[in-house]
Design an enzyme around this catalytic site. Sequence first.
Site, PDB file in Angstrom:
ATOM      1  N   GLU A  99     -62.896-102.737 -56.485  1.00 24.09           N
ATOM      2  CA  GLU A  99     -61.886-103.768 -56.245  1.00 24.09           C
ATOM      3  C   GLU A  99     -60.492-103.259 -56.592  1.00 24.09           C
ATOM      4  OE1 GLU A  99     -64.042-108.012 -56.890  1.00 24.09           O
ATOM      5  OE2 GLU A  99     -63.529-106.954 -58.713  1.00 24.09           O
ATOM      6  N   CYS A 112     -52.971-102.858 -58.546  1.00 21.78           N
ATOM      7  CA  CYS A 112     -53.819-102.446 -59.657  1.00 21.78           C
ATOM      8  C   CYS A 112     -55.006-101.695 -59.051  1.00 21.78           C
ATOM      9  CB  CYS A 112     -54.261-103.707 -60.396  1.00 21.78           C
ATOM     10  SG  CYS A 112     -55.354-103.386 -61.770  1.00 21.78           S
ATOM     11  N   CYS A 119     -67.790 -98.808 -65.490  1.00 25.49           N
ATOM     12  CA  CYS A 119     -67.115 -98.174 -66.622  1.00 25.49           C
ATOM     13  C   CYS A 119     -68.146 -97.896 -67.703  1.00 25.49           C
ATOM     14  CB  CYS A 119     -66.025 -99.103 -67.160  1.00 25.49           C
ATOM     15  SG  CYS A 119     -65.048 -98.355 -68.482  1.00 25.49           S
ATOM     16  N   CYS A 123     -66.584-102.110 -73.378  1.00 27.86           N
ATOM     17  CA  CYS A 123     -65.746-103.087 -74.099  1.00 27.86           C
ATOM     18  C   CYS A 123     -66.348-104.472 -73.848  1.00 27.86           C
ATOM     19  CB  CYS A 123     -64.292-103.049 -73.606  1.00 27.86           C
ATOM     20  SG  CYS A 123     -63.509-101.433 -73.819  1.00 27.86           S
ATOM     21  N   CYS A 126     -64.638-107.178 -71.397  1.00 21.38           N
ATOM     22  CA  CYS A 126     -64.217-106.761 -70.050  1.00 21.38           C
ATOM     23  C   CYS A 126     -65.372-106.870 -69.063  1.00 21.38           C
ATOM     24  CB  CYS A 126     -63.703-105.324 -70.109  1.00 21.38           C
ATOM     25  SG  CYS A 126     -63.210-104.694 -68.495  1.00 21.38           S
ATOM     26  N   CYS A 339     -56.572-109.159 -65.431  1.00 17.24           N
ATOM     27  CA  CYS A 339     -57.007-108.014 -66.236  1.00 17.24           C
ATOM     28  C   CYS A 339     -58.391-108.281 -66.793  1.00 17.24           C
ATOM     29  CB  CYS A 339     -56.102-107.810 -67.446  1.00 17.24           C
ATOM     30  SG  CYS A 339     -54.440-107.384 -67.056  1.00 17.24           S
TER      31      CYS A 339
HETATM   32  N1  SAH Z   1     -59.956 -98.693 -69.188  1.00 19.32           N
HETATM   33  C1  SAH Z   1     -58.536 -98.823 -69.174  1.00 19.32           C
HETATM   34  C2  SAH Z   1     -57.987 -99.549 -67.969  1.00 19.32           C
HETATM   35  C3  SAH Z   1     -58.700-100.796 -67.476  1.00 19.32           C
HETATM   36  S1  SAH Z   1     -58.492-102.295 -68.365  1.00 19.32           S
HETATM   37  C4  SAH Z   1     -58.057 -99.464 -70.464  1.00 19.32           C
HETATM   38  O1  SAH Z   1     -58.873 -99.890 -71.258  1.00 19.32           O
HETATM   39  O2  SAH Z   1     -56.854 -99.468 -70.708  1.00 19.32           O
HETATM   40  C5  SAH Z   1     -56.839-102.796 -68.159  1.00 19.32           C
HETATM   41  C6  SAH Z   1     -56.347-103.703 -69.285  1.00 19.32           C
HETATM   42  O3  SAH Z   1     -57.007-104.966 -69.231  1.00 19.32           O
HETATM   43  C7  SAH Z   1     -56.624-103.136 -70.676  1.00 19.32           C
HETATM   44  O4  SAH Z   1     -55.477-103.235 -71.481  1.00 19.32           O
HETATM   45  C8  SAH Z   1     -57.701-104.046 -71.218  1.00 19.32           C
HETATM   46  O5  SAH Z   1     -57.661-104.125 -72.623  1.00 19.32           O
HETATM   47  C9  SAH Z   1     -57.373-105.357 -70.546  1.00 19.32           C
HETATM   48  N2  SAH Z   1     -58.494-106.286 -70.455  1.00 19.32           N
HETATM   49  C10 SAH Z   1     -59.807-105.991 -70.325  1.00 19.32           C
HETATM   50  N3  SAH Z   1     -60.546-107.119 -70.260  1.00 19.32           N
HETATM   51  C11 SAH Z   1     -59.674-108.156 -70.358  1.00 19.32           C
HETATM   52  C12 SAH Z   1     -59.823-109.583 -70.313  1.00 19.32           C
HETATM   53  N4  SAH Z   1     -61.020-110.147 -70.161  1.00 19.32           N
HETATM   54  N5  SAH Z   1     -58.705-110.335 -70.415  1.00 19.32           N
HETATM   55  C13 SAH Z   1     -57.488-109.761 -70.530  1.00 19.32           C
HETATM   56  N6  SAH Z   1     -57.296-108.435 -70.552  1.00 19.32           N
HETATM   57  C14 SAH Z   1     -58.369-107.634 -70.472  1.00 19.32           C
END
Ligand code: SAH
Length: 352
Positions: A99, A112, A119, A123, A126, A339
């Site tokens: 996506e 984006c 991944c 986390c 996420c 995000c």
């Molecule tokens: N793996 C990379 C890039 C992808 S995530 C990273 O971790 O930076 C992009 C951003 O979205 C990151 O800052 C992450 O912390 C944030 N993010 C992930 N899940 C989220 C959520 N459920 N709500 C808001 N931000 C989130």
Amino acid sequence: MNNEIKNEKVPLTGMTQSELTHLCKEYGEPDFRGNQLFNWIYSQKERNIMKMENLPKILRDSLDENYKVSSLQLSKVNASSTGQTSKYLFSIPSGEKIESVLIEEKKRITVCLSTQVGCALGCTFCATAKMGFMKNLSVGEIVDQFLFLQNASERRITNVVFMGMGEPFLNYGRVISAAQLLNDPDGIKLGAGKITISTAGIVPKIIRYADEGWKFKLAVSLNGTVDKERSKIMPINKKYSINDILSSAQYFYEKTGSIITFEYVLIENKTDSIGDALKLKYLLKGLPCKVNVIPYNSFDDSFQRPDTKRIEQFLNELKSGSFIVTVRWSHGTEISAGCGQLAVMNGDNIEN
Ligand code: SAH
């Protein structure tokens, strides 16, 4: 799999100017044909080889037999109710789905981009993590997301963030090559300062990135102030601690003179206490940086976004710190384009 056996055309997107020149030479063409081809793909964003009019017909025919411009196939587009945000679902040649998101604001048009299918980092907050890791995207698959979205947008894309699916620094070489193609003055021509790579904190790669002196912006997802707590929501913290990240950020600043943006997701009762704000100020004291606070976007019931009052309290506390604070109210959350909401399960994208 062998392309000849599958009789599949090879995508040109992702190839550099010298690779395209080399390719044209194989067909007995002079060097400047490579520049013309590069221009068609990245500057004109032409998707059809046969329409590349200044290339000799014989070259177009031969290229068209074995090559195609694009590597992605568009499966679906979802637009938010305001029309400001659109989420694109693509299939890559090996069949998996990814996506990308187009966000149109007044002055800023941001895309984006995904860098991996799924991944590996796990986390807990996420959605992409729930897919697990499937594969790294190729340079072409990354850049092609941009070309598709640029062709779909009436206005010129002004910013690119590598914040879609995946951990960019675990696909380091290809992500850097993709960023170089986006930045190429003969092609897409996006300024290096308009391209942001976001990492969850793969420390050796932050150091490598600093040593290599790239001018693309760097963002690091901190999302915690105490190792024990950060490890619970970002397991990668067990390998690279908060302290390791901060040391690498200091190194990055000393080496490049550029500042890192720390992203900080605000999750109710996890990362949003005043104590966290105080610790964050303390940790970042003396380190030139920015902090981008991202109120959590939900995708299941595991975590909640703090209420507005608590977000404001956190921000007020943070604002007396030595760094600039910004807030990212994600766009397109109702179509799961915010995000951390990107995920493709069983071949279909998640919608609320
Ligand atoms: N793996 C990379 C890039 C992808 S995530 C990273 O971790 O930076 C992009 C951003 O979205 C990151 O800052 C992450 O912390 C944030 N993010 C992930 N899940 C989220 C959520 N459920 N709500 C808001 N931000 C989130």
